[in-house]
Design an enzyme around this catalytic site. Structure first.
Site, PDB file in Angstrom:
ATOM      1  N   GLU A 286       1.933   0.601   6.742  1.00 50.59           N
ATOM      2  CA  GLU A 286       1.747   1.458   5.617  1.00 50.59           C
ATOM      3  C   GLU A 286       0.507   1.110   4.840  1.00 50.59           C
ATOM      4  OE1 GLU A 286       2.056   2.728   0.888  1.00 50.59           O
ATOM      5  OE2 GLU A 286       2.417   0.668   1.526  1.00 50.59           O
TER       6      GLU A 286
ATOM      7  N   GLN B 285       4.792  -7.189 -10.328  1.00 47.28           N
ATOM      8  CA  GLN B 285       4.972  -7.414  -8.956  1.00 47.28           C
ATOM      9  C   GLN B 285       3.718  -8.429  -8.739  1.00 47.28           C
ATOM     10  OE1 GLN B 285       4.742  -3.064  -8.499  1.00 47.28           O
ATOM     11  NE2 GLN B 285       6.317  -3.164  -6.746  1.00 47.28           N
TER      12      GLN B 285
ATOM     13  N   ASP C 295       5.185  -3.099   3.893  1.00 45.52           N
ATOM     14  CA  ASP C 295       4.594  -2.447   2.883  1.00 45.52           C
ATOM     15  C   ASP C 295       3.130  -2.884   2.396  1.00 45.52           C
ATOM     16  OD1 ASP C 295       5.273  -0.580   0.310  1.00 45.52           O
ATOM     17  OD2 ASP C 295       5.084  -2.666  -0.697  1.00 45.52           O
TER      18      ASP C 295
ATOM     19  N   HIS D  64       7.838   9.037  -0.658  1.00 52.43           N
ATOM     20  CA  HIS D  64       8.239   8.729  -2.081  1.00 52.43           C
ATOM     21  C   HIS D  64       6.805   8.422  -2.919  1.00 52.43           C
ATOM     22  CE1 HIS D  64       7.314   4.928  -0.279  1.00 52.43           C
ATOM     23  NE2 HIS D  64       7.259   4.448  -1.540  1.00 52.43           N
TER      24      HIS D  64
HETATM   25  C1  GLC Z   1       3.997   0.577  -1.439  1.00 47.23           C
HETATM   26  C2  GLC Z   1       4.909   1.691  -1.697  1.00 47.23           C
HETATM   27  C3  GLC Z   1       4.930   2.177  -3.155  1.00 47.23           C
HETATM   28  C4  GLC Z   1       4.697   0.757  -4.111  1.00 47.23           C
HETATM   29  C5  GLC Z   1       3.682  -0.094  -3.553  1.00 47.23           C
HETATM   30  C6  GLC Z   1       4.054  -1.422  -4.139  1.00 47.23           C
HETATM   31  O1  GLC Z   1       2.612   1.461  -1.589  1.00 47.23           O
HETATM   32  O2  GLC Z   1       5.166   2.756  -0.825  1.00 47.23           O
HETATM   33  O3  GLC Z   1       6.058   2.809  -3.740  1.00 47.23           O
HETATM   34  O4  GLC Z   1       4.509   1.294  -5.445  1.00 47.23           O
HETATM   35  O5  GLC Z   1       3.785  -0.256  -2.350  1.00 47.23           O
HETATM   36  O6  GLC Z   1       4.891  -2.180  -3.545  1.00 47.23           O
HETATM   37  C1  GLC Z   2      -2.398   3.135  -2.985  1.00 45.85           C
HETATM   38  C2  GLC Z   2      -1.874   2.059  -1.896  1.00 45.85           C
HETATM   39  C3  GLC Z   2      -0.629   2.528  -1.091  1.00 45.85           C
HETATM   40  C4  GLC Z   2       0.331   2.630  -2.298  1.00 45.85           C
HETATM   41  C5  GLC Z   2      -0.075   3.604  -3.176  1.00 45.85           C
HETATM   42  C6  GLC Z   2       0.948   3.886  -4.211  1.00 45.85           C
HETATM   43  O1  GLC Z   2      -2.608   4.480  -2.438  1.00 45.85           O
HETATM   44  O2  GLC Z   2      -3.134   2.074  -1.055  1.00 45.85           O
HETATM   45  O3  GLC Z   2      -0.295   1.184  -0.473  1.00 45.85           O
HETATM   46  O4  GLC Z   2       1.365   3.114  -1.603  1.00 45.85           O
HETATM   47  O5  GLC Z   2      -1.272   3.407  -3.726  1.00 45.85           O
HETATM   48  O6  GLC Z   2       0.656   4.933  -4.938  1.00 45.85           O
END
Ligand code: GLC
Ligand code: GLC
Length: 660
Positions: A342, A268, A300, A406
């Protein structure tokens, strides 16, 4: 150059904004002409453009004003916005007009949310359309479909590694299937929520592929470094989000012979918003999604979108400016579209994303964590201390209150809030991790660690709601009393998120008390990520069992959980006091009982929630003053209380008290 005035805004900026717009008018005309947009629609757009242009211009100037190509990008951004309005389907324009007049629609007690993975729920989008009645049966009016776009092969982080924002993962269907589902949902009165995964793309997204092929323009879409010098300098102040994936925040790419910034998984790639071309490119993707018929975009990983050397590169002021810029543009071109933040970060930072100008909605990770904290400790001290000064939000915004999603559970409460009531935050987090991984003596929870960091001792928790609340253990031990307690814990937690103020959000599976799914380890693309333990597949035979049961009168734990959840949702939707965000804590003078009052337009509801497995009492006169009445009915159990006597709560009981 433009200097800064006292407010930190560039001087003369309004004049410059107006002049720029004047110069760009011919560009707008072109878009209207090419798309045969009539006078009425043009002026609708232009009215909103004029209302938002100056603040938008100022933000973009602050972010990108020093770039050699600023004017070029401003021009493209304006064209993109006009094109988005031109492309907007008629029904959505109608919705826009409607929502402009009803901006607080999401504050209604009638809004109840659910989230699901399409493949795990119904295999694909076509079948999801056949289950709209299921959402209605459960009482949902807001549906978050987890990322369903084209993804890289192999591990794709549950859809969060997107290779194309405009096509659906072929295993789930097509973009037209999505449009049709969106239309079905709209007709059923259910708002559609999708992710806007804008912090990063997958390593096989078109932009990343061009970068890999050596295209300099696209290399500038990401953060690439030829050696460790600069990454090391950043690393000195960065957190590690996925320390078990790889140490640090950068990944070596052999093909390009470069280090790539990768906050999350190594595949990513973080986008470089220092480059206005990235902002404009993602804006196009945003408008595309909006025009598919999305009501809310879940932004996100908002905290990570801007980087600056010497900081932790989280929650930087520019991250807020970027979201505000996206927001202004949404108000101009797709005005019914809302944003949900988020930000799973410190509570002081979470709240900074929430305003009508930024994200109208936000996950409430602090409430989530503290509900689990209260369940483990049987004490409501920390949740009360926190809610007292952290629940209130600006007008026209709302919390999204959830128990599980999730993702993992992180203990994101404030250390000072804890210290105020004599809790050592570090030790307490260790305790909570022990408790929720079932290692603490007497624990009922069956969670497992996520992203344990050996260096810092930090850890987060994976597990389904039911497994964390004790149902898995109770079923394994076949202990009736424990089963009963576990179910009560689940109803208690739902009873709070459904009543405390904001949009309640269920993670589908909760309504059946779905247990941990240990099978994920057999799939190599999932085995390394323990969050898959709480992403179980929907069991449709449960529903058949429920229907049979209605005929035969034969109950099971699952049916019991489903029906209780369904009833609580229906009840919430019948209580106008539960609209809006206004919530006042009530001191119950009982450290196990959380109490609060909800008031909306003269309607009142008192909630009392017992977080212990013992019977608890609350002095009746505490309620008399808060509820202004002598007789109250618990609308859940339909039992009447008189405030001259103490109010008694059964183990884990939650009361929703209405004056009679
Ligand atoms: C957000 C999503 C999480 C993902 C991360 C990277 O926190 O909720 O599932 O791993 O972003 O996209
Ligand atoms: C961290 C990030 C959050 C993401 C999560 C995934 O807490 O701050 O954005 O969803 O990791 O595990």
């Amino acid at each position: 150059m433009i200097g800064l005035n006292d407010n930190g805004a560039p001087e003369g900026i309004e004049f410059k904004a107006d002049l720029t717009l004047e110069r760009l008018k011919p560009r707008l005309e072109e878009v209207w002409r090419n798309n045969e947009i009539d006078e009425a629609q043009r002026s609708e757009f232009e009215r909103r453009l004029h209302a938002h242009w100056r603040p938008l211009f100022e933000i973009l100037f602050r972010l990108y004003g020093s770039r050699y190509d600023f004017f070029f990008h401003i021009e493209r951004i304006l064209q993109t916005a006009a094109q988005a309005w031109s492309d907007r389907p008629v029904e959505l324009r109608d919705l826009d007009r409607h929502r402009i007049n009803e901006p607080d629609w999401f504050q209604s007690e009638k809004i109840v949310g659910g989230a699901l993975y399409v493949d795990l729920f119904s295999d694909n989008l076509v079948k999801a359309r056949e289950h709209v009645d299921y959402f209605q049966k459960l009482g949902l009016s807001y549906l978050h479909l987890m990322p369903l776009f084209a993804v890289r092969p192999g591990n794709n982080d549950g859809g969060y590694a997107i290779s194309n924002y405009r096509s659906v993962d072929p295993r789930l269907g097509t973009i037209d299937d999505l449009r049709m589902l969106a239309a079905d949902l709209r007709r059923a009165g259910i708002s559609l929520v999708l992710d806007f995964v804008f912090n990063h793309t997958a390593d096989d997204h078109g932009w990343a592929r061009k970068a890999q092929a050596g295209d300099r323009e696209y290399q500038e879409f990401y953060y690439l470094f030829p050696d460790r010098t600069v990454p090391e300098q950043y690393e000195a102040t960065l957190r590690e989000i996925f320390p078990t994936v790889r140490r640090g925040n950068f990944t070596w790419h052999d093909g390009m012979q470069q280090w790539v910034w990768t906050t999350f998984n190594s595949f990513q790639w973080d986008l470089n918003y220092g480059n206005p071309a990235v902002f404009r490119a993602m804006l196009e993707e945003m408008f595309f999604l909006a025009n598919v018929g999305v009501d809310v975009l879940r932004l996100d990983a908002v905290a990570f979108i801007w980087k600056q050397m010497g900081t932790d590169c989280e929650n930087l002021p520019e991250a807020h400016l970027l979201i505000q810029a996206f927001n202004h543009l949404a108000r101009i071109s797709t005005p019914s579209l809302l944003f949900k933040s988020e930000a799973i970060v410190h509570p002081d930072e979470v709240v900074k994303y929430i305003s009508p100008q930024e994200c109208q909605l936000s996950y409430n990770p602090t409430l989530m964590a503290l509900l689990w904290e209260s369940l483990a400790t049987r004490q409501v001290g920390l949740i009360m201390q926190t809610l007292r000064h952290r629940h209130r939000l600006p007008e026209h915004t709302a919390w999204v209150n959830y128990l599980r999603c999730h993702d993992d559970i992180g203990w994101t409460f404030d250390d000072d809030d804890a210290a105020m009531i004599g809790i050592n935050a570090y030790d307490h987090r260790q305790f909570l991790n022990q408790f929720y991984t079932g290692q603490f003596p007497g624990s009922f929870a069956r969670g497992i660690p996520f992203q344990e960091n050996i260096k810092t001792g930090d850890m987060r928790i994976s597990g389904t709601m039911a497994s964390l609340a004790g149902l898995e253990q109770a079923i394994e031990e076949d202990d009736e009393e424990k089963k009963e307690l576990a179910i009560r814990r689940m109803i208690l937690l739902h009873g709070v998120t459904l009543s405390i103020g904001g949009i309640p959000l269920l993670y589908l599976g909760e309504e059946w008390g779905m247990l941990n799914d240990y099978e994920f380890v057999t799939d190599p693309a999932k085995a390394g990520d323990s969050r898959w333990i709480h992403r179980p597949k929907m069991q449709w035979d449960y529903l058949e069992e429920l229907n049979d049961h209605i005929e035969s009168g034969n109950g099971s734990i699952r049916n019991h959980i489903f029906k209780s959840t369904q009833q609580l949702i229906a009840l919430r939707k019948s209580l106008p006091a539960l609209a809006g965000q206004n919530m006042e804590l009530i001191n119950t003078f009982n450290s196990h009982v959380l109490g609060y009052l909800r008031i909306f337009e003269g309607h009142r509801l008192i909630v009392l929630a017992n977080f212990s497995e013992e019977v608890q009492c609350v002095e009746g006169n505490k309620l008399r003053t808060a509820g202004i009445g002598r007789f109250f009915e618990d609308v859940i159990e339909k039992k009447t209380f008189e405030t001259s006597a103490p109010v008694e709560l059964e183990p884990y009981q939650i009361l929703w008290l209405k004056r009679v």
